[in-house]
Enzyme design. Structure first.
Site, short mmCIF file in Angstrom:
data_model
loop_
_atom_site.label_atom_id
_atom_site.label_comp_id
_atom_site.label_asym_id
_atom_site.label_seq_id
_atom_site.Cartn_x
_atom_site.Cartn_y
_atom_site.Cartn_z
N TYR A 29 47.69 -14.19 38.17
CA TYR A 29 47.94 -12.97 37.39
C TYR A 29 48.74 -13.28 36.11
O TYR A 29 48.37 -12.85 35.01
CB TYR A 29 48.71 -11.96 38.26
CG TYR A 29 48.92 -10.62 37.61
CD1 TYR A 29 47.93 -9.65 37.63
CD2 TYR A 29 50.12 -10.32 36.97
CE1 TYR A 29 48.12 -8.41 37.04
CE2 TYR A 29 50.33 -9.08 36.37
CZ TYR A 29 49.32 -8.13 36.41
OH TYR A 29 49.53 -6.90 35.82
N SER A 62 50.97 -6.94 30.32
CA SER A 62 52.00 -6.81 31.37
C SER A 62 53.25 -7.50 30.86
O SER A 62 53.18 -8.41 30.03
CB SER A 62 51.52 -7.51 32.64
OG SER A 62 52.60 -7.73 33.53
C1 BGC Z 1 52.18 -5.81 37.99
C2 BGC Z 1 52.97 -5.00 38.98
C3 BGC Z 1 54.45 -5.28 38.85
C4 BGC Z 1 54.91 -5.22 37.39
C5 BGC Z 1 56.34 -5.70 37.21
C6 BGC Z 1 52.73 -5.56 36.62
O1 BGC Z 1 51.97 -6.23 35.64
O2 BGC Z 1 50.81 -5.47 38.06
O3 BGC Z 1 52.54 -5.30 40.30
O4 BGC Z 1 55.19 -4.36 39.61
O5 BGC Z 1 54.07 -6.01 36.58
O6 BGC Z 1 56.60 -6.92 37.84
#
Ligand code: BGC
Length: 271
Positions: A169, A156
């Site tokens: 996260y 991410s």
């Molecule tokens: C998340 C999303 C988010 C994106 C940008 C991703 O890793 O799971 O919820 O919109 O990152 O912030």
């Protein structure tokens, strides 16, 4: 238009975790489009997984459904056994399954912390460990690929960008970055190629509530220089490229697929 040979994945087999929706589903389809047979893992959404399967097989390759939770060691081993029983040794693994459980830190329960870490980080570890063991046992198959195996993680932008109210996260993705790089450093000499994609805001179920909230999408777009929310296919194509010999010299790299989100766009003309 036909794909150039280096982008083709004919005769190769792939496993995609969390392939019942979103980026996992799009990646499964992109791998199938390039000619790979695809094992489609899902945890709870059988309907979604069936949709992925019918879209994969419509492309003329083989597909199979494998239920299992990436956070469970037994499930992960069984998942690889099942994929291998169907298709033979795997050439490509996309470790994709992931989740969010947001909350301010003072209210974040240990369960909420563990729920995210156990899928996003421990699940990635379990999947990677099994992929590496199997790639090693298989060895090179020069007739289909220059690498003995291709492992791609779904990370991410939040492996780089801190994210308030989502510490679990962001910590999982920050950890995933060094998991990917450390494993890559460890096994690249065996011609096992490990990389990651780092998606930004992609229109999937994970951020649906944010996008649908009042003004939510407009707020998100302020963070995306390229001016649009991404699609799962944007990321699926990047995964298929990282799985192909077209990227054969790309080792231990994170490919950001984010419309520029990781460029800190709020600093344009500021700071
Ligand atoms: C998340 C999303 C988010 C994106 C940008 C991703 O890793 O799971 O919820 O919109 O990152 O912030």
């Amino acid at each position: 238009m036909a794909l150039p040979d280096t982008l083709r994945l004919d005769g190769q087999t792939a496993l995609v975790t969390g392939a019942s929706s979103g980026i996992g589903q799009a990646a499964a389809i992109a791998l199938a489009e390039a000619g790979a047979d695809v094992a489609i893992n899902y945890r709870s959404s059988l309907d979604g997984a069936r949709e992925t399967l019918s879209r994969v097989t419509a492309l003329g390759v083989r597909g199979t459904l494998i239920q299992g939770d990436v956070a469970s060691q037994d499930d992960v081993i069984a998942m690889f056994d099942a994929a291998q029983a169907q298709f033979g040794p795997l050439d490509i693994v996309f470790s994709n399954a992931g989740r969010q459980k947001d909350g301010p830190i003072a209210d974040m329960s240990l369960d909420d912390w563990n729920a995210v870490i156990s899928v996003n980080l421990t699940g990635a570890f379990l999947t990677a460990r099994e992929a590496i063991r199997r790639f090693r046992a298989k060895g090179l198959r020069p007739e289909v690929s220059r690498a003995a195996g291709k492992l791609i993680f779904n990370s991410s932008v939040h492996q780089r960008i801190p994210w308030a109210f989502r510490a679990n996260y962001a910590a999982s993705k920050g950890g995933l970055k060094l998991l990917m790089e450390s494993l890559s450093q460890e096994v690249a000499q065996e011609r096992i190629r490990i990389n990651a994609v780092a998606p930004g805001a992609i229109a999937t179920a994970i951020n649906e509530a944010e996008r649908d909230s009042d003004g939510g999408e407009a707020e998100m777009l302020k963070l995306i220089p390229y001016g649009r929310i991404g699609t799962p296919e944007d990321v699926g194509r990047a995964v298929a490229w990282l799985a192909s010999d077209a990227s054969d010299y790309v080792v231990g790299t994170t490919l950001f697929v984010d419309g520029g989100m990781s460029l800190y766009p709020e600093f344009r003309g500021n700071g």
